[in-house]
Design an enzyme around this catalytic site. Structure first.
Site, mmCIF file in Angstrom:
data_model
loop_
_atom_site.group_PDB
_atom_site.id
_atom_site.type_symbol
_atom_site.label_atom_id
_atom_site.label_comp_id
_atom_site.label_asym_id
_atom_site.label_seq_id
_atom_site.Cartn_x
_atom_site.Cartn_y
_atom_site.Cartn_z
ATOM 1 N N SER A 1 0.850 -1.186 0.000
ATOM 2 C CA SER A 1 0.000 0.000 0.000
ATOM 3 C C SER A 1 0.883 1.233 0.000
ATOM 4 C CB SER A 1 -0.919 0.000 1.231
ATOM 5 O OG SER A 1 -0.165 0.193 2.420
ATOM 6 N N LEU B 1 2.833 -1.096 5.061
ATOM 7 C CA LEU B 1 2.245 0.203 5.385
ATOM 8 C C LEU B 1 3.363 1.231 5.439
ATOM 9 C CD1 LEU B 1 -0.203 1.938 6.211
ATOM 10 C CD2 LEU B 1 0.313 1.374 8.591
ATOM 11 N N ILE C 1 7.055 -2.394 7.266
ATOM 12 C CA ILE C 1 6.954 -0.940 7.279
ATOM 13 C C ILE C 1 7.696 -0.397 6.068
ATOM 14 C CG2 ILE C 1 7.387 1.170 8.557
ATOM 15 C CD1 ILE C 1 5.295 -0.744 9.817
ATOM 16 N N LYS C 2 6.993 0.428 5.304
ATOM 17 C CA LYS C 2 7.571 0.949 4.059
ATOM 18 C C LYS C 2 8.242 2.291 4.334
ATOM 19 C CE LYS C 2 5.358 0.373 0.006
ATOM 20 N NZ LYS C 2 4.489 0.659 -1.180
ATOM 21 N N VAL C 3 9.486 2.427 3.881
ATOM 22 C CA VAL C 3 10.314 3.599 4.134
ATOM 23 C C VAL C 3 10.922 4.067 2.811
ATOM 24 C CG1 VAL C 3 12.438 4.395 5.275
ATOM 25 C CG2 VAL C 3 10.867 2.866 6.487
#
Length: 351
Positions: free
Chosen positions: A42, A106, A137-139
């Site tokens: 996402s 996310l 966790i998207k960074v």
């Protein structure tokens, strides 16, 4: 067996680049997993579209507006719930592969892209809020994001490092991951559950370059760049230095091909899936591309084919005066701006 199962047998995971409440509650996501989809990603643009177009959010939006929360807190309440629900749907997939697949991503707030410490703190908070072992966790892969990656890996958090266009920046990310793993091992902690994907964007490269290229190079540079990046990956993770970490349980970072829906309608709609199938990789595809690939795609290990030709195409591109590393910096900045704009649009109706 489906074509997605065939791709999985070749060592590549296909993830869906979409998430909404209807997708989960209708059972559509579960059906996609049965067909061979292995995970979900996402981003702010995806949630902005979902909140605007999915009627299942309306009652919760109205209820959240009655509470003393910021727009961002209202967004996170819904996004975290959606990611938790998707993680639950993907859990059986995750467990069936020993924690190698079945992840849901996310993203941290795009406004933190140049703030390493802020990224670390928000990533930790979101990871704890989701509370699922198959959450990523998207960074963003800015220098600050790569700095955060090292700390998050040492924390034991799985990460999707996004908006990569540069081979140099991707190699920096591998080194940061290895440092994070080494720190965790020095503390005597387990690393075997940590999965990191490096999301390398494809179609935006061709979209940016095609107008300036001779006909025989149009639609070729992005795939050539991906094949070269995969050779970099094989060299890094095949090294004796990484082997020492692997012996202690470290997983290899996986290259993830992102932005794989074609932007030029003249190209085959499965171009960036058919051409980039290889072991230890992921391809995250939008709904239309997924349907097209299921309908008429080809499951064949193509990522290691034509590597010399790809190098020649990159060399010819350079001779034309095009610096793909400079282009990568611009495309990453453009991508960050798009995510910031989408995030602002997402928050506005929640005010």
């Amino acid at each position: 067996m489906t074509i997605l199962s065939d791709v999985k047998a070749l060592g590549q995971q296909i993830w869906l680049d979409n998430l909404s409440r209807s997708l989960v509650q209708s059972g559509e996501l579960a059906e996609m997993l049965k067909q061979g989809v292995c995970g979900v990603t996402s981003n702010p643009a995806i949630f902005q579209k979902a909140f605007a177009g999915d009627a299942l959010y309306a009652d919760e939006v109205a209820a959240l507006k009655q509470q003393d929360l910021t727009p961002k807190q209202r967004y996170e309440t819904m996004a975290v719930a959606d990611v938790q629900a998707a993680c639950d749907v993907c859990l059986a997939e995750h467990e069936s592969t020993g924690g190698k697949t079945g992840f849901v991503s996310l993203e941290v707030s795009p406004e933190l892209s140049k703030d390493a410490q802020g990224t670390i703190e928000e990533a930790r908070r979101l990871h704890a809020a989701i509370g699922r072992k198959n959450a990523m966790i998207k960074v963003p892969a800015t220098d600050e994001g790569i700095e955060a990656l090292e700390t998050l890996v040492s924390d034991g958090i799985s990460v999707n490092l996004t908006l990569l266009f540069s081979r140099t920046q991707t190699l920096k990310a591998y080194a940061a991951y290895a440092r994070g793993i080494a720190k965790r091992l020095e503390a005597g902690l387990d690393v075997s559950h940590i999965q990191v994907v490096a999301s390398f964007f494809i179609s935006r490269v061709d979209a940016a370059l095609d107008a300036t290229l001779p006909e025989h190079l149009k639609g070729k540079v992005a795939i050539a760049l991906a094949k070269a990046a995969y050779q970099d990956w094989a060299q890094y993770f095949g090294s004796s230095e990484f082997a020492a970490l692997a012996e202690k349980g470290a997983n290899r970072v996986q290259l993830l091909w992102a932005s794989t829906g074609v932007k030029n309608p003249a190209y085959p709609d499965t171009l960036y899936v058919d051409s980039l199938i290889g072991a230890h990789t992921v391809n995250t595809v939008p709904d239309a591309t997924l349907k097209a690939f299921i309908d008429h795609g080809t499951a064949k290990a193509t990522l290691t084919e034509g590597v010399d030709e790809a190098q020649a195409q990159l060399a010819e591109t350079a001779k034309l005066g095009i610096d793909v590393e400079t282009l990568a910096t611009r495309l990453q900045e453009d991508g960050l701006k798009q995510f910031e704009d989408a995030f602002a649009k997402l928050l506005a109706p929640l005010a």
